[in-house]
Motif scaffolding. Structure first.
Motif, PDB file in Angstrom:
ATOM      1  N   PRO A   1       7.796 -11.949  44.430  1.00 29.39           N
ATOM      2  CA  PRO A   1       8.320 -11.126  43.336  1.00 29.39           C
ATOM      3  C   PRO A   1       8.068  -9.638  43.560  1.00 29.39           C
ATOM      4  CG  PRO A   1       7.124 -13.029  42.472  1.00 29.39           C
ATOM      5  CD  PRO A   1       6.909 -13.025  43.959  1.00 29.39           C
ATOM      6  N   SER A   2       6.996  -9.295  44.267  1.00 27.73           N
ATOM      7  CA  SER A   2       6.739  -7.865  44.482  1.00 27.73           C
ATOM      8  C   SER A   2       7.399  -7.329  45.753  1.00 27.73           C
ATOM      9  CB  SER A   2       5.236  -7.605  44.511  1.00 27.73           C
ATOM     10  OG  SER A   2       4.614  -8.451  45.454  1.00 27.73           O
ATOM     11  N   GLY A   3       8.297  -8.119  46.360  1.00 27.24           N
ATOM     12  CA  GLY A   3       9.092  -7.595  47.473  1.00 27.24           C
ATOM     13  C   GLY A   3       8.460  -7.723  48.844  1.00 27.24           C
ATOM     14  N   TYR A   4       7.466  -8.580  48.996  1.00 26.56           N
ATOM     15  CA  TYR A   4       6.859  -8.812  50.311  1.00 26.56           C
ATOM     16  C   TYR A   4       7.544 -10.000  50.980  1.00 26.56           C
ATOM     17  CZ  TYR A   4       3.210  -5.407  49.490  1.00 26.56           C
ATOM     18  OH  TYR A   4       2.545  -4.228  49.279  1.00 26.56           O
ATOM     19  N   LEU A   5       7.656  -9.922  52.294  1.00 24.02           N
ATOM     20  CA  LEU A   5       8.315 -10.991  53.043  1.00 24.02           C
ATOM     21  C   LEU A   5       7.294 -11.996  53.547  1.00 24.02           C
ATOM     22  CD1 LEU A   5      10.709  -8.726  55.105  1.00 24.02           C
ATOM     23  CD2 LEU A   5      11.468 -10.604  53.608  1.00 24.02           C
ATOM     24  N   VAL A   6       7.666 -13.269  53.435  1.00 29.47           N
ATOM     25  CA  VAL A   6       6.864 -14.322  54.055  1.00 29.47           C
ATOM     26  C   VAL A   6       7.777 -14.978  55.092  1.00 29.47           C
ATOM     27  CG1 VAL A   6       5.616 -16.487  53.684  1.00 29.47           C
ATOM     28  CG2 VAL A   6       5.563 -14.693  51.932  1.00 29.47           C
ATOM     29  N   ILE A   7       7.363 -14.948  56.346  1.00 24.64           N
ATOM     30  CA  ILE A   7       8.200 -15.526  57.404  1.00 24.64           C
ATOM     31  C   ILE A   7       7.979 -17.036  57.417  1.00 24.64           C
ATOM     32  CG2 ILE A   7       8.752 -15.500  59.882  1.00 24.64           C
ATOM     33  CD1 ILE A   7       9.453 -12.928  58.276  1.00 24.64           C
ATOM     34  N   GLU A   8       9.101 -17.763  57.281  1.00 24.34           N
ATOM     35  CA  GLU A   8       8.996 -19.217  57.095  1.00 24.34           C
ATOM     36  C   GLU A   8       9.499 -19.986  58.309  1.00 24.34           C
ATOM     37  OE1 GLU A   8       7.830 -20.354  54.171  1.00 24.34           O
ATOM     38  OE2 GLU A   8       8.295 -18.858  52.631  1.00 24.34           O
ATOM     39  N   GLY A   9      10.106 -19.317  59.244  1.00 26.84           N
ATOM     40  CA  GLY A   9      10.636 -20.028  60.405  1.00 26.84           C
ATOM     41  C   GLY A   9      11.711 -19.186  61.055  1.00 26.84           C
ATOM     42  N   ARG A  10      12.599 -19.862  61.753  1.00 24.43           N
ATOM     43  CA  ARG A  10      13.559 -19.114  62.575  1.00 24.43           C
ATOM     44  C   ARG A  10      14.834 -19.920  62.698  1.00 24.43           C
ATOM     45  NH1 ARG A  10      11.050 -19.599  67.554  1.00 24.43           N
ATOM     46  NH2 ARG A  10       9.297 -18.621  66.542  1.00 24.43           N
ATOM     47  N   SER A  11      15.983 -19.270  62.626  1.00 20.69           N
ATOM     48  CA  SER A  11      17.221 -20.000  62.882  1.00 20.69           C
ATOM     49  C   SER A  11      17.743 -19.683  64.282  1.00 20.69           C
ATOM     50  CB  SER A  11      18.279 -19.647  61.829  1.00 20.69           C
ATOM     51  OG  SER A  11      18.513 -18.258  61.835  1.00 20.69           O
ATOM     52  N   LYS A  12      17.180 -18.651  64.915  1.00 20.17           N
ATOM     53  CA  LYS A  12      17.672 -18.268  66.249  1.00 20.17           C
ATOM     54  C   LYS A  12      17.071 -19.174  67.316  1.00 20.17           C
ATOM     55  CE  LYS A  12      14.411 -14.381  66.164  1.00 20.17           C
ATOM     56  NZ  LYS A  12      14.310 -12.932  66.001  1.00 20.17           N
ATOM     57  N   ASP A  13      17.810 -19.273  68.409  1.00 21.15           N
ATOM     58  CA  ASP A  13      17.422 -20.174  69.493  1.00 21.15           C
ATOM     59  C   ASP A  13      16.441 -19.453  70.415  1.00 21.15           C
ATOM     60  OD1 ASP A  13      17.367 -22.465  70.910  1.00 21.15           O
ATOM     61  OD2 ASP A  13      19.359 -22.249  71.802  1.00 21.15           O
ATOM     62  N   GLN A  14      15.234 -19.286  69.928  1.00 23.18           N
ATOM     63  CA  GLN A  14      14.241 -18.490  70.648  1.00 23.18           C
ATOM     64  C   GLN A  14      12.878 -19.158  70.501  1.00 23.18           C
ATOM     65  OE1 GLN A  14      12.720 -14.625  68.887  1.00 23.18           O
ATOM     66  NE2 GLN A  14      14.053 -13.756  70.440  1.00 23.18           N
ATOM     67  N   ILE A  15      12.031 -18.980  71.494  1.00 21.68           N
ATOM     68  CA  ILE A  15      10.652 -19.456  71.399  1.00 21.68           C
ATOM     69  C   ILE A  15       9.766 -18.219  71.331  1.00 21.68           C
ATOM     70  CG2 ILE A  15       8.814 -20.744  72.625  1.00 21.68           C
ATOM     71  CD1 ILE A  15      12.173 -21.649  73.681  1.00 21.68           C
ATOM     72  N   ASN A  16       8.823 -18.215  70.389  1.00 30.37           N
ATOM     73  CA  ASN A  16       7.900 -17.088  70.256  1.00 30.37           C
ATOM     74  C   ASN A  16       6.542 -17.552  70.773  1.00 30.37           C
ATOM     75  OD1 ASN A  16       6.228 -14.997  69.469  1.00 30.37           O
ATOM     76  ND2 ASN A  16       7.310 -14.640  67.544  1.00 30.37           N
ATOM     77  N   ARG A  17       6.303 -17.229  72.027  1.00 30.08           N
ATOM     78  CA  ARG A  17       5.095 -17.749  72.700  1.00 30.08           C
ATOM     79  C   ARG A  17       3.986 -16.715  72.541  1.00 30.08           C
ATOM     80  NH1 ARG A  17       2.579 -18.212  77.627  1.00 30.08           N
ATOM     81  NH2 ARG A  17       2.190 -20.312  78.379  1.00 30.08           N
TER      82      ARG A  17
ATOM     83  N   LEU B   1      13.821 -16.770  59.303  1.00 30.51           N
ATOM     84  CA  LEU B   1      13.917 -17.348  57.968  1.00 30.51           C
ATOM     85  C   LEU B   1      12.736 -16.840  57.150  1.00 30.51           C
ATOM     86  CD1 LEU B   1      14.891 -20.997  58.973  1.00 30.51           C
ATOM     87  CD2 LEU B   1      16.402 -19.123  58.240  1.00 30.51           C
ATOM     88  N   ALA B   2      13.042 -16.323  55.971  1.00 34.27           N
ATOM     89  CA  ALA B   2      11.986 -15.693  55.183  1.00 34.27           C
ATOM     90  C   ALA B   2      12.216 -15.952  53.703  1.00 34.27           C
ATOM     91  CB  ALA B   2      11.979 -14.188  55.444  1.00 34.27           C
ATOM     92  N   SER B   3      11.151 -15.738  52.923  1.00 35.05           N
ATOM     93  CA  SER B   3      11.305 -15.691  51.474  1.00 35.05           C
ATOM     94  C   SER B   3      10.690 -14.378  50.995  1.00 35.05           C
ATOM     95  CB  SER B   3      10.612 -16.891  50.818  1.00 35.05           C
ATOM     96  OG  SER B   3       9.227 -16.836  51.103  1.00 35.05           O
ATOM     97  N   LEU B   4      11.053 -13.994  49.783  1.00 42.19           N
ATOM     98  CA  LEU B   4      10.535 -12.738  49.227  1.00 42.19           C
ATOM     99  C   LEU B   4       9.638 -13.040  48.041  1.00 42.19           C
ATOM    100  CD1 LEU B   4      13.541 -10.229  49.066  1.00 42.19           C
ATOM    101  CD2 LEU B   4      11.293  -9.734  50.030  1.00 42.19           C
TER     102      LEU B   4
ATOM    103  N   VAL C   1      17.289  -5.220  52.701  1.00 40.78           N
ATOM    104  CA  VAL C   1      17.085  -6.586  53.206  1.00 40.78           C
ATOM    105  C   VAL C   1      17.786  -7.577  52.282  1.00 40.78           C
ATOM    106  CG1 VAL C   1      14.897  -6.101  54.380  1.00 40.78           C
ATOM    107  CG2 VAL C   1      14.849  -6.859  52.023  1.00 40.78           C
ATOM    108  N   ARG C   2      18.405  -8.566  52.893  1.00 43.18           N
ATOM    109  CA  ARG C   2      19.070  -9.636  52.134  1.00 43.18           C
ATOM    110  C   ARG C   2      18.655 -10.959  52.741  1.00 43.18           C
ATOM    111  NH1 ARG C   2      25.242  -9.068  52.813  1.00 43.18           N
ATOM    112  NH2 ARG C   2      25.181 -10.808  51.360  1.00 43.18           N
ATOM    113  N   LEU C   3      18.455 -11.963  51.902  1.00 44.74           N
ATOM    114  CA  LEU C   3      18.170 -13.309  52.402  1.00 44.74           C
ATOM    115  C   LEU C   3      19.367 -14.174  52.058  1.00 44.74           C
ATOM    116  CD1 LEU C   3      14.426 -13.713  51.312  1.00 44.74           C
ATOM    117  CD2 LEU C   3      15.323 -13.155  53.570  1.00 44.74           C
TER     118      LEU C   3
END
Ligand code: OOB
Length: 550
Positions: free
Chosen positions: A428-444, A423-426, A372-374
């Motif tokens: 220090p122990s390598g867990y992902l926190v989802i912070e948002g989205r750059s794709k043109d999608q709605i998550n209903r 959009l995510a951040s990592l 994974v890369r951010l």
């Protein structure tokens, strides 16, 4: 490899094989081995039907022979649109065994989606229930067949209703007849595509995701291990099983992988799910955030014994930390957050993680071979702890969508990373926190809507000059959809537009929750429609230029 699919480069394939990720097994063989190991143990519970592993294996052989007799061949695509019923398993394993490829449609899909899927995948057959949730799928199939003449068979689980449709029940051949069809069937190879999944999508037309036996079985093995599944596990399937989360994370297939028991539910409502948890001694269940909220609200008022439930998985959309904190106390089980995608990568919080991880993060990749890369907008890696777009590649993440060369150039980097659009951040122990989205999608609430797809349908209306669909925050679903429309050629109301979309056969979850009318759209510096500003407008819908009630 199926034409139109992109394989992993040989160097990567060799690495994944050497590392033991891909173990050279097909789904047909997997079920055969489970039947040998777990014979009379129950594999699937559906209503009062209890189907053992041995029985499932035998039903699959008989149905596979029936599919062959009907003329369905290896590599041919078959649209499978079945609800959570036992014949889903017979159907998909029978198709796997003969090397035909299920294309997983969801029960909520309608003419627009199914006609597209049938046409684009050049499907040989379409498999439906007769009726479900008050909807007659045979009417839908008749419309689909009229639009896609190349579709050879409509196969109905239940009453076929009309002569030209085939009854699924009639396709199970007798054991004696089986061998004459089974013998000349050439089974698929482990590296072959096993099925096609539908992507949540960001483009005008949905994309199809080819998954191989090797890569998907690896994801089942890792998922089952992380979720500590074994032969005593009981998985409750309340989400539609064709979706990647309940299918494989670890889902129904991960449960069968581990020799456990799958309990099928037709609805996720507490009225249906809680009695099943109690009577079937369910140990693990998976829900989307809105359903988790309903369960949390209902639990204190209900009398069922939920004490066997050890793990509640929540995924498909962001689960709020506030609700996450309440799971253990209210439902008496562990929370496991799951952040995944049909394209591959799945992340889990681990069952022994401390609360600050299970509540505040969306987990970490299931495989040590997941990369994974951010990155920022220039594809440059962001500093540790910063937010960036998540790119990923690995042993079960696709390298390209089916027959989508042009789109693949944008959706994947040149070195094969999939651009998730999340959009995510990592930590220090390598867990992902989802912070948002750059794709043109709605998550209903877990249902994904590609804005462009709905915009294209709106643009087909003679009164619509331009359309832009954005997400607006919603307490319960997380997001709902709002369509902004510029009208010409006379007036049209929001309700008329919604009706227009419905008549075009669009699935209900894609119909905009609100419609707003504008004279012009706000633009970004480079002259593109500013969806950011439109999202803000959707929030403050009292804005003078906007008439959401029109
Ligand atoms: C799952 O798969 P899809 O293909 O329906 O949707 C994938 C997208 C992700 O790219 C992300 O935008 C969103 O759904 N998502 C989440 C999430 N889980 C999925 N966003 C925030 N938090 C989460 N926990 O939805 C899926 C597939 C396998 C397992 C779980 C979910």
């Amino acid at each position: 490899m199926l034409a139109g699919c992109k394989a992993w480069p040989e160097e990567f394939a060799a690495r994944y094989r050497e590392a033991g990720c891909w173990q050279g097994e097909t789904f047909g063989e997997l079920l055969r081995k489970r039947a040998a190991a777990f014979g009379e143990r129950v594999a699937v519970v559906c209503g009062d039907k209890h189907i053992s592993y041995a029985e499932l294996d035998n039903r699959v052989d008989r149905l596979a022979a029936g599919f062959l007799k009907l003329g369905i061949k290896a590599q041919e695509r078959v649209i499978v649109q079945l609800p959570n019923i036992a014949s889903f398993f017979d159907t998909i394993f029978a198709l796997f065994r003969i090397g035909a490829l299920p294309v997983f449609a969801l029960p909520v899909h309608r003419r627009n989606e199914i006609v597209y899927l049938c046409g684009f995948s050049e499907a040989a057959a379409y498999i439906i229930p007769d009726m479900d949730s008050g909807f007659d799928y045979r009417d839908l199939a008749a419309q689909v067949q009229a639009s896609v003449p190349s579709l050879r068979h409509v196969i109905v689980a239940g009453d076929p209703g009309q002569e030209t449709f085939v009854s699924l029940d009639d396709l199970y051949l007798d054991d004696s007849e089986c061998s004459s069809y089974g013998s000349d069937a050439e089974g698929p190879e482990p590296g072959d595509v096993a099925f096609l999944q539908l992507s949540g999508g960001t483009t005008g037309l949905p994309k199809l995701i080819p998954r191989t036996h090797d890569d998907y079985i690896y994801s089942l093995r890792m998922s089952a291990e992380i979720c500590s599944l074994d032969k005593d596990s009981v998985y409750l399937a309340v989400l539609p099983v064709a979706h990647n989360f309940p299918l494989s994370s670890p889902g129904v297939l991960g449960t069968l992988y581990a020799g456990g028991r799958v309990v099928l539910a037709r609805s996720g409502s507490p009225e249906t799910a809680f009695p099943l948890i109690a009577s079937e001694y369910v140990t693990i269940a998976a829900v989307v955030p809105p359903l988790a909220l309903i369960w949390l609200e209902a639990a204190p008022t209900r009398s069922e014994d939920l004490s066997n439930l050890q793990v509640l998985q929540v995924g498909g959309a962001k689960f709020s930390a506030e609700a996450a904190k309440r799971v253990q106390m209210v439902l008496g089980c562990k929370l496991q957050q799951v952040y995944g995608m049909a394209e591959g990568l799945v992340n889990y919080t681990r069952l022994d993680d401390p609360e600050d991880i299970t509540v505040f993060t969306q987990g970490r990749p299931m495989s040590p071979y997941d990369e994974v890369r951010l990155v920022d907008e220039d594809d440059v890696e962001v500093a540790p702890g910063e937010v960036g777009e998540l790119l990923t590649r690995g042993p079960y993440t696709i390298r390209g969508y089916y027959k989508a060369d042009k789109h693949n150039e944008k959706a994947f980097t040149t070195d094969g990373f999939y651009r998730t659009g999340d959009l995510a951040s990592l930590t220090p122990s390598g867990y992902l926190v989802i912070e948002g989205r750059s794709k043109d999608q709605i998550n209903r609430g877990g249902d994904k809507i590609a804005a462009e797809e709905v915009e294209n349908h709106l643009l087909a209306h003679p009164s619509v000059h331009d359309a832009a669909v954005v997400a607006m925050p919603d307490e319960y679903l997380g997001e709902r959809s709002c369509a902004f429309v510029i009208v010409h050629n006379g007036a049209v109301s929001g309700n008329e537009l919604k009706m227009f979309l419905r008549n075009r056969g669009l699935a209900a979850y894609k119909i905009p929750d609100r419609v707003g009318f504008m004279d012009s759209f706000p633009h970004t510096g480079v002259g593109k429609v500013s969806k950011k500003q439109l999202r803000e407008l959707a929030v403050q819908n009292q804005d003078a230029r906007l008439n959401l009630s029109k």
